[in-house]
Design a protein around this motif. Structure first.
Motif, PDB file in Angstrom:
ATOM      1  N   ALA A  76       0.820  -1.234   0.000  1.00  0.00           N
ATOM      2  CA  ALA A  76       0.000   0.000   0.000  1.00  0.00           C
ATOM      3  C   ALA A  76       0.849   1.276   0.000  1.00  0.00           C
ATOM      4  O   ALA A  76       0.457   2.277  -0.608  1.00  0.00           O
ATOM      5  CB  ALA A  76      -0.944  -0.001   1.197  1.00  0.00           C
ATOM      6  N   HIS A  77       2.011   1.237   0.674  1.00  0.00           N
ATOM      7  CA  HIS A  77       2.803   2.480   0.771  1.00  0.00           C
ATOM      8  C   HIS A  77       3.267   2.980  -0.594  1.00  0.00           C
ATOM      9  O   HIS A  77       3.388   4.170  -0.809  1.00  0.00           O
ATOM     10  CB  HIS A  77       4.011   2.263   1.690  1.00  0.00           C
ATOM     11  N   ALA A  80       0.503   5.088  -2.061  1.00  0.00           N
ATOM     12  CA  ALA A  80      -0.135   6.096  -1.198  1.00  0.00           C
ATOM     13  C   ALA A  80      -0.315   7.429  -1.925  1.00  0.00           C
ATOM     14  O   ALA A  80      -1.269   8.167  -1.657  1.00  0.00           O
ATOM     15  CB  ALA A  80       0.673   6.273   0.081  1.00  0.00           C
ATOM     16  N   TYR A  81       0.598   7.741  -2.849  1.00  0.00           N
ATOM     17  CA  TYR A  81       0.441   8.979  -3.637  1.00  0.00           C
ATOM     18  C   TYR A  81      -0.644   8.803  -4.697  1.00  0.00           C
ATOM     19  O   TYR A  81      -1.504   9.660  -4.876  1.00  0.00           O
ATOM     20  CB  TYR A  81       1.777   9.363  -4.277  1.00  0.00           C
ATOM     21  N   CYS A 110       1.159  12.650   4.829  1.00  0.00           N
ATOM     22  CA  CYS A 110       0.981  11.238   5.196  1.00  0.00           C
ATOM     23  C   CYS A 110       1.008  10.308   3.981  1.00  0.00           C
ATOM     24  O   CYS A 110       1.258   9.126   4.128  1.00  0.00           O
ATOM     25  CB  CYS A 110      -0.339  11.027   5.920  1.00  0.00           C
ATOM     26  N   HIS A 111       0.736  10.845   2.823  1.00  0.00           N
ATOM     27  CA  HIS A 111       0.631   9.979   1.645  1.00  0.00           C
ATOM     28  C   HIS A 111       1.904   9.976   0.793  1.00  0.00           C
ATOM     29  O   HIS A 111       1.917   9.410  -0.299  1.00  0.00           O
ATOM     30  CB  HIS A 111      -0.575  10.381   0.792  1.00  0.00           C
ATOM     31  N   GLY A 129       5.277   8.075  -3.354  1.00  0.00           N
ATOM     32  CA  GLY A 129       4.437   7.852  -2.177  1.00  0.00           C
ATOM     33  C   GLY A 129       5.264   7.687  -0.918  1.00  0.00           C
ATOM     34  O   GLY A 129       6.270   8.372  -0.728  1.00  0.00           O
ATOM     35  N   VAL A 130       4.836   6.759  -0.048  1.00  0.00           N
ATOM     36  CA  VAL A 130       5.575   6.531   1.193  1.00  0.00           C
ATOM     37  C   VAL A 130       6.779   5.650   0.837  1.00  0.00           C
ATOM     38  O   VAL A 130       6.724   4.423   0.926  1.00  0.00           O
ATOM     39  CB  VAL A 130       4.661   5.901   2.275  1.00  0.00           C
ATOM     40  N   CYS A 176       1.551   8.702  10.932  1.00  0.00           N
ATOM     41  CA  CYS A 176       0.598   8.684   9.815  1.00  0.00           C
ATOM     42  C   CYS A 176      -0.639   7.842  10.105  1.00  0.00           C
ATOM     43  O   CYS A 176      -1.697   8.098   9.548  1.00  0.00           O
ATOM     44  CB  CYS A 176       1.262   8.146   8.556  1.00  0.00           C
ATOM     45  N   HIS A 177      -0.510   6.815  10.955  1.00  0.00           N
ATOM     46  CA  HIS A 177      -1.650   5.911  11.151  1.00  0.00           C
ATOM     47  C   HIS A 177      -2.527   6.303  12.324  1.00  0.00           C
ATOM     48  O   HIS A 177      -3.572   5.700  12.549  1.00  0.00           O
ATOM     49  CB  HIS A 177      -1.163   4.469  11.273  1.00  0.00           C
TER      50      HIS A 177
END
Ligand code: HEC
Ligand code: HEC
Ligand code: HEC
Ligand code: HEC
Length: 445
Positions: A76-77, A80-81, A110-111, A129-130, A176-177
């Motif tokens: 997912a990271h 994230a963008y 965060c993204h 992204g992350v 971030c979470h």
């Protein structure tokens, strides 16, 4: 040229600070180092080898780039963008009037690895992204030598973030979470009202989902490996500490009589209005001195911490319970009283943090006792709301994995419990409690 000189003086000043505060490393987003970009990590022979399995390489896996980019939640990271380009994200940004989501610091902090422009090297791309350095820290000073140096401490001194340390990792992920006090790292109820999903997190589970390393013998000569149950407990205590810090931060929780709704249980307000006895869901909760019809602070992490404390230190457990009750009661009184109670509970969580760090979580009897408390708390009718049940389920899954309780009966019982926590709109406390009761009987055997 001139610019480079200024940057290096600037980052030098910050490096010195970082090494002075070795116990509390600064978040990668604010570490003051140049971030060299995912491309500088992802070449073959470095972290971009196409080999299967975690840790396939001789020392580290060398396939971390592909694992970071994997399909599904575990990658997912890397997306994230991209998420910010979706109609969903664009609608959130429009509702907030902040311009395109992919350009707004309110989202990028965060993204993505949203360091200032001056700290982005040539190969840096915000669209990654992350990326690696959003967690491992700006590689400016360690990129050249971390591959040849086996000395982890040296890398950390040069700005590598100590992600293996569960407390440091908790601080990192929670930024971030859960949210932080930094300017744009908080999903307020306003942002959720604009359409952002509710945040949920559990340190040990989420670490496992995105895991791209192997904890083999070689790894444990380089780094300390904390047992999963301890990572879980550190995650719980860190989340509660962070929540209370945010609650006590007037920039975040506001100065008005009613604090920011982020801190309250979402489904206390957001649930269908019952039309008769059959679907009336309110029940008293022994840890909350609140009657029906009032907003409830989200106390899911507190419940988990109380369960952990009961296995570690019963006196501390009782204080956590009392402090928690006082905070709930104060939420209906003055904001002064509310803050005072939050400060008292915050101090108790610090004590709990040292207990959790010093306890021997490799002792299966102790972990079992904590797991029993988690399922027993349900018998005491504590999981009246969805958020608490969600954390209880995470705890059952992680603690039983740590204890290697993987018999077919156990696995089935956990699956059944999990079926009752699939969605907030169908959560049924009584069914969940019954499923946990079954798990408890297996623990007694
Ligand atoms: C405090 C950190 C934080 C901030 C600030 C933040 N997000 Fe998120 N966002 C997250 C996390 C974490 C998730 C994943 C939630 C989950 O599944 O648990 C997420 C999920 C999302 C999703 C759903 C993604 C999916 O796969 O369905 C969208 C859309 C989104 N964010 C958009 C935005 C937008 C737009 C902004 C700016 C207004 C923003 N976010 C600000 C942390 C943040
Ligand atoms: C969300 C945070 C996060 C991101 C993003 C991330 N990592 Fe990690 N990484 C971790 C954590 C946590 C660990 C496990 C603890 C440790 O060993 O530091 C880890 C472990 C590793 C290890 C194993 C270290 C060892 O000593 O065996 C390598 C190598 C690594 N990551 C490289 C990368 C690379 C390359 C990327 C980008 C493609 C990346 N990571 C992205 C958090 C992250
Ligand atoms: C810079 C912010 C940031 C940091 C730091 C961060 N995450 Fe995330 N994480 C996100 C965002 C944003 C998403 C959602 C992305 C998406 O929907 O594609 C996410 C998604 C995830 C997911 C996928 C499940 C889900 O809820 O969508 C896991 C698992 C996860 N993160 C674990 C971790 C762990 C473990 C750490 C700490 C080692 C960590 N994250 C640190 C921002 C971050
Ligand atoms: C004290 C009650 C209360 C609590 C607690 C609360 N909300 Fe809300 N929420 C509201 C109200 C009031 C609105 C505005 C409804 C409207 O404008 O129609 C709202 C609106 C929303 C909306 C927009 C709904 C839509 O479809 O437009 C979302 C999403 C939302 N809240 C999510 C959350 C989440 C997530 C939480 C928990 C972190 C939460 N809320 C906690 C009262 C609450």
């Amino acid at each position: 040229m001139f610019r480079t000189v200024i940057i290096s003086i600037f980052s030098f000043a910050l490096c010195t600070l970082a090494s002075v505060y070795a116990q509390a490393p600064s978040a990668p987003l604010m570490d003051g180092y140049n971030h060299t970009g995912v491309a500088s990590c992802a070449t073959a022979g470095c972290h971009g080898d196409q080999v299967a399995g975690p840790g396939a390489g001789p020392v580290v896996g060398q396939n971390e780039y592909f694992r970071w980019r994997a399909f599904g939640e575990s990658g997912a990271h890397s997306r994230a963008y991209e998420v910010l380009l979706t109609p969903h994200a664009q609608r959130i940004a429009r509702n907030l009037g902040i311009g395109p989501a992919q350009k707004a610091d309110e989202c990028l902090d965060c993204h993505a690895d949203n360091v200032p422009d001056t700290l982005r090297s040539e190969r840096f791309q915000i669209s990654d992204g992350v990326g690696c350095e959003a967690c491992h820290g700006g590689a400016q000073d360690w990129l050249a030598f971390h591959r040849s140096s086996a000395d982890h401490a040296l890398n950390v001194e040069a700005g590598l973030y100590p992600t293996e340390d569960p407390s440091a990792r908790a601080q990192l992920c929670l930024n971030c979470h859960l949210g932080s006090g930094a300017k744009n790292q908080f999903v307020s109820h306003k942002i959720m009202g604009a359409g952002h999903p509710r945040l949920k997190f559990e340190l040990d589970l989420y670490t496992t989902i995105q895991q791209h390393h192997r904890t083999d013998a070689g790894y444990s000569t380089r780094k300390t490996v904390a047992p999963g149950a301890q990572v879980w407990a550190i995650g719980q205590v860190s989340a509660l500490q962070r929540t209370l810090d945010l609650l006590l931060d007037k920039k975040i929780s506001g100065e008005g009589p009613f604090p920011e709704l982020f801190f309250f249980d979402c489904h206390a307000c957001h649930q269908p209005i019952s039309s008769g006895l059959k679907d009336l869901s309110w029940r008293p909760n022994p840890l909350r001195p609140l009657g029906p019809g009032v907003p409830i602070l989200n106390d899911a992490n507190l419940f988990m911490l109380i369960a952990a404390a009961r296995g570690l230190d019963t006196v501390l457990a009782e204080r956590l319970e009392n402090n928690g009750r006082a905070l709930h009661a104060a939420s209906l009184q003055s904001s002064k009283q509310f803050r005072r109670s939050a400060i008292v509970l915050r101090a108790t969580t610090d004590e709990m943090a040292s207990r959790v760090l010093s306890a021997d979580f490799s002792d299966p009897a102790m972990v079992r006792a904590i797991l029993r408390e988690v399922v027993d708390a349900s018998l005491a009718e504590r999981y009246t709301n969805y958020a608490a049940a969600e954390q209880a389920l995470f705890a059952v899954q992680r603690l039983s994995a740590d204890l290697e309780l993987n018999s077919t009966e156990m696995t089935t019982a956990i699956e059944q419990a999990s079926n009752h926590v699939q969605s907030p709109s169908t959560y049924d406390q009584i069914r969940f409690r019954d499923a946990l009761r079954k798990i408890e009987t297996f623990l007694e055997q």
